[in-house]
Enzyme design. Structure first.
Site, PDB file in Angstrom:
ATOM      1  CB  THR A   1      -0.920   0.000   1.245  1.00  0.00           C
ATOM      2  OG1 THR A   1      -1.678  -1.200   1.249  1.00  0.00           O
ATOM      3  CG2 THR A   1      -1.840   1.200   1.264  1.00  0.00           C
TER       4      THR A   1
ATOM      5  CE  LYS B   1       8.718 -11.991   3.568  1.00  0.00           C
ATOM      6  NZ  LYS B   1       7.810 -11.874   4.706  1.00  0.00           N
TER       7      LYS B   1
ATOM      8  CB  ILE C   1      -1.775  14.516  10.848  1.00  0.00           C
ATOM      9  CG1 ILE C   1      -3.245  14.149  10.702  1.00  0.00           C
ATOM     10  CG2 ILE C   1      -1.601  15.757  11.714  1.00  0.00           C
ATOM     11  CD1 ILE C   1      -3.927  13.840  12.036  1.00  0.00           C
TER      12      ILE C   1
ATOM     13  CE  LYS D   1       0.339   4.765  13.603  1.00  0.00           C
ATOM     14  NZ  LYS D   1      -1.022   4.452  13.174  1.00  0.00           N
TER      15      LYS D   1
END
Ligand code: NAP
Ligand code: HSE
Length: 328
Positions: free
Chosen positions: A13, A45, A135, A204
């Site tokens: 992604t 991979k 963000i 995070k």
């Protein structure tokens, strides 16, 4: 026109998002920086997997083919887990490459070492995409710290959890249905356990802690709870009281100067800035000494928001190090 040569490690992604933006915005980047950006190698991979057409770049499953190429200026990393990502990025720094990563699992633990190593080798580390998706929280906090002090950070830091909670509350989805939807949208990790257990939001928060406070609390001291035990009926019950469950990660310094942190679902009322944050959006409230609380809101996951954060890092790298980016 001078050229910057980049490699992308991982083409899922996020890696594909970086590649697409570099193709789609090639002319704009050239115009604004004076450089063309060429993707010369992509690490995967499984080379046999079907992918979008990739022209001009070598696809390899051998990291040494990338790290032995002296032309590469910047290495984007969007693979999964602590290793081999940490080793690959350490080696890239050692070779004098700037690195840009989206890998929060690796960066929460090894970020401080990578930053030190990069400073020693005089290269840049971009990690905007590790935290809160699109963000620009890393750049914002970095800028604020130049003349201010962070007192507390509180936020919704996992897009998958927020998306699931919203679907369950508004559309009556079961947890399992909502998770499948999040996976199909590219929000969830390949193994979504860390998304729904709170581990992803915790990591995070640790990245934000290192940045904001120069340290992390002992990981074992932080209570971490996920959303995986919540049922649609729990969420529906809260609606009549105008309350909402939000998965909130919170860190602050107590009166003795010790870092305190919590991660878990919290019931909040309509006056709270996190009340209206729905879907895959994340939000981060940064409270500083001079500013008071500042809230940033935006998409917390997905191909383009995450890719965009990594491209913003690339533009920063180019501007900071223009002198050393002159072509090979
Ligand atoms: P993904 O779709 O599962 O893609 C992972 C990619 O990495 C695949 O191309 C895979 O190769 C490759 N890969 C995995 N292990 C590898 C290894 N040992 N050596 C070489 N290549 C390897 O994952 P993603 O969603 O793009 O996420 C990538 C990273 O970004 C993760 O660390 C994730 O936590 C982070 N992130 C994701 C998002 C998001 O919205 N998805 C947002 C922010 C950060 P194959 O294609 O051959 O399988
Ligand atoms: N799986 C992560 C999330 C991706 O849902 O927030 C962004 O880090």
């Amino acid at each position: 026109m001078p050229s910057i040569k980049v490699a992308i490690l991982g083409f899922g992604t996020v890696g594909e998002g970086v590649f697409r933006i570099l193709q789609e915005k090639r002319e704009e980047i050239k115009k604004s920086t004076g450089f063309t950006v060429d993707v010369v190698s992509i690490l995967v991979k499984d080379k046999a997997k079907e992918r979008i057409p990739i022209r001009g770049a070598q696809i390899t499953d051998n990291i040494h083919e990338i790290l032995s190429n002296p032309e590469i200026d910047v290495v984007f990393e969007a693979i999964v887990g602590e290793e081999p990502a940490y080793t690959y990025l350490s080696d890239a720094i050692e070779k004098g490459c700037h690195i840009i990563t989206a890998n929060k699992k690796m960066f929460a633990k090894h970020g401080p070492a990578l930053l030190k190593h990069a400073e020693f080798r005089d290269v840049q580390v971009g990690f905007e995409a590790t935290t809160a998706g699109g963000i620009p929280i890393i750049r914002t906090v970095t800028n604020l710290l130049a003349g201010d002090r962070v007192k507390r950070i509180q936020g919704i830091l996992n897009g998958t959890s927020n998306f699931i909670l919203t679907k369950m509350r508004d559309e009556g989805f079961s947890f399992e249905q909502a998770l499948i939807d999040a996976q199909q949208n590219g929000y969830a990790e390949a193994d979504p356990t860390d998304d729904v257990s709170g581990a992803d939001a915790f990591r995070k928060l640790m990245i934000l802690s290192s940045l904001s406070f120069g340290q992390q609390p002992d990981w074992e001291d932080v209570p971490v709870v996920g959303i995986d035990h919540l049922e649609s009926v729990d969420l529906k019950d809260t609606v009549k009281d105008n309350l909402r469950y939000r998965h909130v990660a919170d860190i602050w310094k107590d009166e003795r100067g010790k870092l305190q942190a919590t991660v878990g679902p919290v019931l909040i009322g309509a006056n709270h800035p996190l009340f209206s944050i729905d879907g895959v959006d994340n939000a981060v409230i940064v409270e500083t000494e001079y500013l008071g609380p500042l809230t940033l809101v935006g998409p917390g996951a997905g191909m383009y928001p995450t890719g965009s954060a990594m491209i913003a890092d690339l533009l920063h790298v180019i501007r900071q190090h223009e002198a050393v980016m002159v072509p090979n």
